[in-house]
Design an enzyme around this catalytic site. Structure first.
Site, short mmCIF file in Angstrom:
data_model
loop_
_atom_site.label_atom_id
_atom_site.label_comp_id
_atom_site.label_asym_id
_atom_site.label_seq_id
_atom_site.Cartn_x
_atom_site.Cartn_y
_atom_site.Cartn_z
N CYS A 1 39.99 -36.69 10.60
CA CYS A 1 40.06 -37.99 9.90
C CYS A 1 38.82 -38.86 10.09
O CYS A 1 37.79 -38.59 9.50
CB CYS A 1 41.34 -38.72 10.28
SG CYS A 1 41.76 -39.99 9.07
N HIS B 1 46.22 -35.17 10.94
CA HIS B 1 46.57 -35.58 12.30
C HIS B 1 47.85 -34.85 12.68
O HIS B 1 48.31 -33.96 12.01
CB HIS B 1 46.90 -37.07 12.35
CG HIS B 1 45.79 -37.97 12.03
ND1 HIS B 1 44.82 -38.29 12.92
CD2 HIS B 1 45.50 -38.66 10.90
CE1 HIS B 1 43.99 -39.16 12.37
NE2 HIS B 1 44.37 -39.39 11.15
N1 GLN Z 1 39.44 -45.50 8.74
C1 GLN Z 1 39.57 -44.29 8.03
C2 GLN Z 1 40.39 -44.39 6.76
O1 GLN Z 1 41.34 -45.17 6.70
C3 GLN Z 1 40.12 -43.21 8.97
C4 GLN Z 1 41.54 -43.48 9.41
C5 GLN Z 1 42.06 -42.47 10.38
O2 GLN Z 1 41.36 -41.86 11.18
N2 GLN Z 1 43.38 -42.33 10.34
O3 GLN Z 1 40.07 -43.72 5.81
#
Ligand code: GLN
Length: 251
Positions: A93, A194
């Site tokens: 992510c 995740h």
């Molecule tokens: N900030 C990034 C997004 O919202 C990654 C979020 C995350 O790692 N869950 O796209």
């Protein structure tokens, strides 16, 4: 043998307990008689290409990403060299986004990335949240499924011809439109999933471990001895069923 893992920014990028992926690597390596040596690499920590067989980076919100982005950008050449020399890498992510050329956050600011993956990411108005099911596009595991959970505002656009991690069966994936999820360069895998990702997809953990061992020995990747994985199979099935109930990606 000792498998050397470089864990990038563990105190900043650990949303959804992404460090659980490290615990999976450690347990599955130990079950085959190997030891995982995990070195935290954070802002300012020197790290030479070749020092690690496996590099790991988790996810984080825009705020945490902004804190580490300049340091990560500065590691771009070392990371690209490490992967060119056959190191394995897994990025989730927020870490995945910043291993591309860069990420434009919700506030419009541009965070330059490490430029390992041929992609760019731009935050959209809405978040893409929910269980995901993929059909792997990895040559070694074509058609195997990968289950996980996504929550991102970023829309990730891959350059033409870039390799993906999987075809989206259910969920959004890279941008909610392409039908693909993740990106690959050599033995480097980036993904939005995740969960953590590896407890419910143990074959992917083993593939990354096999790549890391090949890096350590200088040999070819060898499949690892099978483990029972009954709980893991159940976790995968529950997750995959939740994703399927969610349905295909929205039009
Ligand atoms: N900030 C990034 C997004 O919202 C990654 C979020 C995350 O790692 N869950 O796209």
């Amino acid at each position: 043998m000792i498998i050397r893992v470089g864990h990038l920014y563990p105190e900043y990028l650990n949303i959804y307990a992404d460090r659980g992926n490290i615990a999976v690597f450690a347990r599955r390596a130990a079950a085959r008689g190997h030891e995982l040596q995990v070195d935290p690499i954070t802002v300012g920590t020197p790290a030479e290409p070749g020092a690690h067989d496996l590099i790991y980076v988790g996810g984080g919100q825009d705020r945490e990403q902004a804190m580490i982005a300049p340091d990560l950008e500065g590691r771009g050449e070392a990371l690209r060299t490490a992967v060119e020399r056959g190191a394995a890498l897994l990025a989730v992510c927020g870490g995945y986004q910043l291993l591309g050329r860069g990420y434009r956050g919700r506030d419009g600011s541009w965070m330059a990335g490490a430029a390992l993956f041929p992609l760019e990411t731009v935050a959209g108005e809405t978040r893409m949240i929910g269980d995901v099911l993929l059909e792997s596009t990895l040559d070694e595991a074509r058609g195997r499924t990968i289950a996980g959970f996504e929550n991102h505002a970023g829309r990730t656009l891959l350059d033409p011809g870039a390799l993906t991690l999987g075809r989206v069966v259910a969920g959004y994936g890279n941008d909610g439109a392409s039908g693909y999820e993740g990106c690959r360069v050599g033995r480097a895998v980036g993904t939005y999933l995740h969960g953590p990702l590896l407890p419910r997809n143990p074959w992917l953990a083993d593939l990354l471990l096999a790549w890391a061992i090949a890096h350590a020995t200088g040999g070819e990747p060898e499949p690892l001895a099978a483990l029972p994985d009954e709980l893991e199979a159940q976790a995968h099935a529950v997750s995959a069923a939740r994703a399927r109930a969610r349905g295909g990606r929205p039009a």
